[in-house]
Motif scaffolding. Sequence first.
Motif, PDB file in Angstrom:
ATOM      1  N   GLY A  95       0.811  -1.216   0.000  1.00  0.00           N
ATOM      2  CA  GLY A  95       0.000   0.000   0.000  1.00  0.00           C
ATOM      3  C   GLY A  95       0.838   1.257   0.000  1.00  0.00           C
ATOM      4  N   ASP A  96       1.994   1.218   0.706  1.00  0.00           N
ATOM      5  CA  ASP A  96       2.873   2.380   0.724  1.00  0.00           C
ATOM      6  C   ASP A  96       3.740   2.472  -0.526  1.00  0.00           C
ATOM      7  N   LEU A  97       3.923   1.349  -1.216  1.00  0.00           N
ATOM      8  CA  LEU A  97       4.763   1.349  -2.417  1.00  0.00           C
ATOM      9  C   LEU A  97       3.976   1.611  -3.697  1.00  0.00           C
ATOM     10  N   VAL A  98       2.849   0.882  -3.885  1.00  0.00           N
ATOM     11  CA  VAL A  98       2.123   0.966  -5.162  1.00  0.00           C
ATOM     12  C   VAL A  98       0.795   1.699  -5.046  1.00  0.00           C
ATOM     13  N   GLY A  99       0.306   1.931  -3.817  1.00  0.00           N
ATOM     14  CA  GLY A  99      -0.930   2.683  -3.663  1.00  0.00           C
ATOM     15  C   GLY A  99      -1.999   1.937  -2.906  1.00  0.00           C
ATOM     16  N   ARG A 100      -2.977   2.711  -2.388  1.00  0.00           N
ATOM     17  CA  ARG A 100      -4.044   2.136  -1.576  1.00  0.00           C
ATOM     18  C   ARG A 100      -5.054   1.371  -2.430  1.00  0.00           C
ATOM     19  N   LYS A 101      -5.391   1.906  -3.598  1.00  0.00           N
ATOM     20  CA  LYS A 101      -6.469   1.342  -4.414  1.00  0.00           C
ATOM     21  C   LYS A 101      -6.169  -0.089  -4.858  1.00  0.00           C
ATOM     22  N   THR A 129      -4.073  -2.263  -3.696  1.00  0.00           N
ATOM     23  CA  THR A 129      -3.998  -3.182  -2.566  1.00  0.00           C
ATOM     24  C   THR A 129      -5.396  -3.624  -2.144  1.00  0.00           C
ATOM     25  N   PHE A 130      -6.363  -2.684  -2.171  1.00  0.00           N
ATOM     26  CA  PHE A 130      -7.761  -3.022  -1.896  1.00  0.00           C
ATOM     27  C   PHE A 130      -8.256  -4.158  -2.791  1.00  0.00           C
ATOM     28  N   LEU A 131      -7.952  -4.069  -4.061  1.00  0.00           N
ATOM     29  CA  LEU A 131      -8.435  -5.072  -5.019  1.00  0.00           C
ATOM     30  C   LEU A 131      -7.868  -6.452  -4.701  1.00  0.00           C
ATOM     31  N   MET A 132      -6.601  -6.502  -4.323  1.00  0.00           N
ATOM     32  CA  MET A 132      -5.975  -7.784  -3.996  1.00  0.00           C
ATOM     33  C   MET A 132      -6.593  -8.406  -2.756  1.00  0.00           C
ATOM     34  N   THR A 133      -6.800  -7.606  -1.723  1.00  0.00           N
ATOM     35  CA  THR A 133      -7.311  -8.168  -0.472  1.00  0.00           C
ATOM     36  C   THR A 133      -8.734  -8.697  -0.623  1.00  0.00           C
ATOM     37  N   ILE A 134      -9.587  -7.982  -1.335  1.00  0.00           N
ATOM     38  CA  ILE A 134     -10.962  -8.435  -1.463  1.00  0.00           C
ATOM     39  C   ILE A 134     -11.057  -9.698  -2.313  1.00  0.00           C
ATOM     40  N   LEU A 135     -10.191  -9.829  -3.306  1.00  0.00           N
ATOM     41  CA  LEU A 135     -10.211 -11.010  -4.163  1.00  0.00           C
ATOM     42  C   LEU A 135      -9.784 -12.255  -3.382  1.00  0.00           C
ATOM     43  N   ILE A 136      -8.711 -12.139  -2.602  1.00  0.00           N
ATOM     44  CA  ILE A 136      -8.245 -13.272  -1.800  1.00  0.00           C
ATOM     45  C   ILE A 136      -9.300 -13.667  -0.770  1.00  0.00           C
ATOM     46  N   MET A 137      -9.855 -12.686  -0.109  1.00  0.00           N
ATOM     47  CA  MET A 137     -10.870 -12.949   0.913  1.00  0.00           C
ATOM     48  C   MET A 137     -12.092 -13.644   0.316  1.00  0.00           C
ATOM     49  N   GLY A 138     -12.618 -13.099  -0.759  1.00  0.00           N
ATOM     50  CA  GLY A 138     -13.843 -13.624  -1.343  1.00  0.00           C
ATOM     51  C   GLY A 138     -13.700 -15.041  -1.853  1.00  0.00           C
ATOM     52  N   MET A 139     -12.597 -15.337  -2.544  1.00  0.00           N
ATOM     53  CA  MET A 139     -12.409 -16.681  -3.088  1.00  0.00           C
ATOM     54  C   MET A 139     -12.190 -17.702  -1.973  1.00  0.00           C
ATOM     55  N   SER A 140     -11.466 -17.333  -0.920  1.00  0.00           N
ATOM     56  CA  SER A 140     -11.256 -18.255   0.200  1.00  0.00           C
ATOM     57  C   SER A 140     -12.582 -18.614   0.864  1.00  0.00           C
ATOM     58  N   THR A 141     -13.442 -17.628   1.031  1.00  0.00           N
ATOM     59  CA  THR A 141     -14.744 -17.868   1.657  1.00  0.00           C
ATOM     60  C   THR A 141     -15.608 -18.777   0.783  1.00  0.00           C
ATOM     61  N   PHE A 142     -15.626 -18.526  -0.503  1.00  0.00           N
ATOM     62  CA  PHE A 142     -16.421 -19.348  -1.425  1.00  0.00           C
ATOM     63  C   PHE A 142     -15.974 -20.808  -1.376  1.00  0.00           C
ATOM     64  N   ILE A 143     -14.667 -21.047  -1.329  1.00  0.00           N
ATOM     65  CA  ILE A 143     -14.152 -22.419  -1.323  1.00  0.00           C
ATOM     66  C   ILE A 143     -14.532 -23.142  -0.031  1.00  0.00           C
ATOM     67  N   VAL A 144     -14.604 -22.416   1.112  1.00  0.00           N
ATOM     68  CA  VAL A 144     -15.045 -23.051   2.357  1.00  0.00           C
ATOM     69  C   VAL A 144     -16.429 -23.672   2.166  1.00  0.00           C
ATOM     70  N   GLY A 145     -17.293 -22.990   1.416  1.00  0.00           N
ATOM     71  CA  GLY A 145     -18.631 -23.511   1.164  1.00  0.00           C
ATOM     72  C   GLY A 145     -18.641 -24.791   0.357  1.00  0.00           C
ATOM     73  N   LEU A 146     -17.584 -25.053  -0.402  1.00  0.00           N
ATOM     74  CA  LEU A 146     -17.488 -26.259  -1.227  1.00  0.00           C
ATOM     75  C   LEU A 146     -16.707 -27.387  -0.560  1.00  0.00           C
ATOM     76  N   LEU A 175      -7.293  -9.855   5.285  1.00  0.00           N
ATOM     77  CA  LEU A 175      -7.845  -8.876   6.214  1.00  0.00           C
ATOM     78  C   LEU A 175      -6.742  -8.058   6.864  1.00  0.00           C
ATOM     79  N   GLY A 176      -5.546  -8.661   6.990  1.00  0.00           N
ATOM     80  CA  GLY A 176      -4.416  -7.932   7.535  1.00  0.00           C
ATOM     81  C   GLY A 176      -4.054  -6.719   6.698  1.00  0.00           C
ATOM     82  N   GLY A 177      -4.335  -6.760   5.406  1.00  0.00           N
ATOM     83  CA  GLY A 177      -4.071  -5.606   4.561  1.00  0.00           C
ATOM     84  C   GLY A 177      -5.261  -4.711   4.353  1.00  0.00           C
ATOM     85  N   GLU A 178      -6.434  -5.179   4.781  1.00  0.00           N
ATOM     86  CA  GLU A 178      -7.664  -4.434   4.493  1.00  0.00           C
ATOM     87  C   GLU A 178      -7.842  -3.219   5.392  1.00  0.00           C
ATOM     88  N   TYR A 179      -7.728  -3.424   6.682  1.00  0.00           N
ATOM     89  CA  TYR A 179      -8.097  -2.355   7.606  1.00  0.00           C
ATOM     90  C   TYR A 179      -7.196  -1.131   7.468  1.00  0.00           C
TER      91      TYR A 179
END
Length: 613
Positions: free
Chosen positions: A86-92, A94-111, A137-141
């Motif tokens: 976030g400090d090197l390449v930007g806040r925006k 980094t947001f995209l990376m964190t939400i993608l990892i979070m969402g896919m991990s949650t979906f796989i738990v359901g399977l 989530l460590g990068g999200e907040y």
Amino acid sequence: MAVTEAHDVDRSRPMTREEKKVILASSLGTVFEWYDFYLYGSLAAIIGAQFFTSFPEATRNVFALLAFAAGFIVRPFGALVFGSLGDLVGRKYTFLMTILIMGMSTFIVGLLPGYESWGVAAPIILIVLRMLQGLALGGEYGGAATYVAEHAPMNRRGYYTSWIQTTATMGLLLSLVIILLVQSYVNGNYDPVPQFSNGEPLLGPDGAQVMLEPFKAWGWRIPFLGSIFLLGISLYIRLQMEESPAFKHMKEEGTQSKAPLKEAFGQWKNAKIALIALFGLVAGQAVVWYSGQFYALFFINNVVKLDQFTSNVLVAWSLILGTAGFVFFGSLSDRIGRKPIILAGCALAALTYFPVFKAITETANPALAQAQANTQVTVTADPATCSFQFNPTGTAKFTSSCDVAKAMLAKSSVNYTSVDAPAGSPTHVSIAGTEIPVYDGTLGGDELKAAKAAYEKSVNDALMAAGYPIDPKTNTTVAKADNFFDIFNGQNFKLVLLMTYLIVLVTMVYGPMAAALVEMFPTRIRYSGMSLPYHIGNGWFGGLLPATAFAISAQSGNIYAGLWYAIVVAAATVVIGLIFVPNNGYRRSLFGDDPGHEMHRSGYQDAPPSKGW
């Protein structure tokens, strides 16, 4: 002392429509991400039965909670990885990376298949997915708080960042509402599912095959699978966001940090700030937050013995009533500072947790509370045979007669005292004067089954004779909600008020926290600097609280003993915070950093020496 520069002179103006839009987008995306993370916490007991069926029930509960905590343990590492990005390449981005990892991990738990299908691989994969969620989530907040604060007017940072603070509670509320809706529909429209163990029918104490309600058998997967739609919405929202103006200004001037982690934690002047933030603010906030939301839910469900639907309804209503406190206390902190509000919340928690949790038990399950107060229960055993039944790996087997006795009493929410017996003495339990010898858990085959059945029947009969409501079907005193709006009788309404009080304490310590942390670090390392102490505090001090409290209570023989963990940490934070944390950050500019940080450092150096700077 407030420091300003030419590009910061207009930061006290009202926010533009575009700035409000991107902050709203950030907040909504964060709600969805917290929803993903909290699904597991809300369904920990059900998931534990699906993935940890090979372990004893007492160990299973601890293991299930630790699987939940695994996502918190790795959060500081996520803070390091994504904070530096976030400090090197930007806040925006980094947001995209964190939400993608979070969402896919949650979906796989359901399977993911359960233990019966995949064996030990199932819980291992589950914990890996939880760790991926924790990294994201460590990068999200840190990104969300930094992004919002750097858009907000200087004199309203507490107010605007408090909306980010609501996202965690709103995510929990959203997960509870979805669970309640799915649970009501699935259980109302599908038949119970017969249970098997190692391919053989699983039989209950009465010899009949165990039948599981459909939500517990398979319906719990629906909220996880449904998160894929939230992932799509979140990705769309975050693609519309603009980069932080502070980061864009640094990038244009070429003054951004080349090594943010080294600068944030390798230089004492910045590392000192991180330590003060952790022990003087975040640690206490973390234990108050998780006690008021997660441990409270676990307590009323597993210890006080309310059914899951009622537990979720009560917590959901307390969240609805208490969430506005985040914005109230965030806004108040713009006028009086962040420190007084956060430390006051920690102090109130330390002073009131014991009476509040006892009042919850007495209100929610009067029969249980009365039995605990009126029944003398002791476990007499050779202390060398008694283990501390905290099993983070799930591999230990607690089979001694002392461990067997304590595990069953803890399962029944019985308060008991331990009495040391001479070495080699057999273990026995005394319940209101009734002496019951305890079987040896190392027995094998049919002999073990017969001894276990006889012992459990003797203990249950003695507890019921003493007034313990062992059979929930016959307990007419326990609180129960028949639908989401069934809270207006005296018992349920009092419980909602007690739970809401716990949430108000959460809003006191958490509402001003984002602004407090953002204001402590230079722009060049703000994302990295604030993320690590926040996630060590919330990931380790807070995230491990439910499992730690449960294990302490089970070992001590007192259902309230686990509260000491939160009380001690909160009280320590009050003392450290009063001595070392300054209260002038709310008057400081976030745009006052020059490349050498001279002006930023002068802001801290001008703070009174007695504040620890």
